[in-house]
Motif scaffolding. Structure first.
Motif, PDB file in Angstrom:
ATOM      1  N   ARG A   1       0.834  -1.213   0.000  1.00 26.88           N
ATOM      2  CA  ARG A   1       0.000   0.000   0.000  1.00 26.88           C
ATOM      3  C   ARG A   1       0.863   1.256   0.000  1.00 26.88           C
ATOM      4  NH1 ARG A   1      -3.909  -1.880   4.646  1.00 26.88           N
ATOM      5  NH2 ARG A   1      -1.952  -1.394   5.616  1.00 26.88           N
TER       6      ARG A   1
ATOM      7  N   GLN B   1      -1.041  -1.542  -7.173  1.00 27.31           N
ATOM      8  CA  GLN B   1      -2.333  -2.177  -7.359  1.00 27.31           C
ATOM      9  C   GLN B   1      -2.259  -3.556  -6.720  1.00 27.31           C
ATOM     10  OE1 GLN B   1      -2.748  -1.757 -11.773  1.00 27.31           O
ATOM     11  NE2 GLN B   1      -4.837  -1.267 -11.153  1.00 27.31           N
TER      12      GLN B   1
ATOM     13  N   TRP C   1      -4.855  -7.183  -5.559  1.00 25.57           N
ATOM     14  CA  TRP C   1      -6.120  -7.879  -5.762  1.00 25.57           C
ATOM     15  C   TRP C   1      -6.232  -9.039  -4.783  1.00 25.57           C
ATOM     16  CZ3 TRP C   1      -2.478  -6.728  -9.409  1.00 25.57           C
ATOM     17  CH2 TRP C   1      -2.805  -5.741 -10.354  1.00 25.57           C
TER      18      TRP C   1
ATOM     19  N   ASP D   1      -8.138  -3.909  -4.744  1.00 23.09           N
ATOM     20  CA  ASP D   1      -8.040  -3.243  -3.440  1.00 23.09           C
ATOM     21  C   ASP D   1      -8.615  -4.072  -2.297  1.00 23.09           C
ATOM     22  OD1 ASP D   1      -6.875  -0.981  -4.712  1.00 23.09           O
ATOM     23  OD2 ASP D   1      -8.869  -0.262  -5.238  1.00 23.09           O
ATOM     24  N   GLU D   2      -8.566  -5.395  -2.454  1.00 19.62           N
ATOM     25  CA  GLU D   2      -9.039  -6.299  -1.408  1.00 19.62           C
ATOM     26  C   GLU D   2      -7.966  -7.344  -1.131  1.00 19.62           C
ATOM     27  OE1 GLU D   2     -12.889  -8.151  -2.005  1.00 19.62           O
ATOM     28  OE2 GLU D   2     -13.469  -6.556  -3.386  1.00 19.62           O
TER      29      GLU D   2
END
Length: 127
Positions: A79, A84, A86, A95-96
């Protein structure tokens, strides 16, 4: 018979950039030189040997089993770099993170497009 994976070659455009990216995100020691390679040593005796290639690089997948506490640190670095990420290999859940087998996992790409994954529980381990 005893068979163990010892090393694999990771094709890349810039071995210094790619190997350093991996060591920094995962919190590993700096890569070392061995012939034309930059070697990233993992804790289980396996190494990833980065080798530069001017031709096409086919994206590969590399999954790393890490501890729960390590996941927090690695995910913070992902982060912090604005990468990016996933929850799935198909890159549908941006963003999970996932909670497969009772652990946590996340996918992200390295500078050459290799899909990297960190997980805290091996697949199929239940939970």
């Amino acid at each position: 018979m005893s068979v163990q994976l010892n090393h694999t070659i990771v094709w890349c455009r810039d071995k210094q950039k790619s190997a350093t990216f991996l060591t920094e995100v995962l919190g590993l020691p700096s890569p070392t030189r061995f012939g034309p390679f930059l070697v990233v040593q993992l804790n289980n005796g396996v190494s990833l040997d980065f080798y530069e290639n001017d031709g096409e690089i086919s994206a590969q997948h590399y999954a790393f089993l890490i501890g729960e506490d390590d996941f927090d640190q690695v995910f913070a670095r992902i982060r912090g770099r604005g990468l990016q990420h996933w929850a799935d290999p198909g890159k549908h859940r941006a963003d999970e993170i996932n909670h497969n087998d009772g652990g946590r996992g996340v996918y992200f790409e390295d500078p050459d497009g290799h899909l990297l994954e960190v997980i805290t529980r091996p697949y199929g381990s239940g939970g």
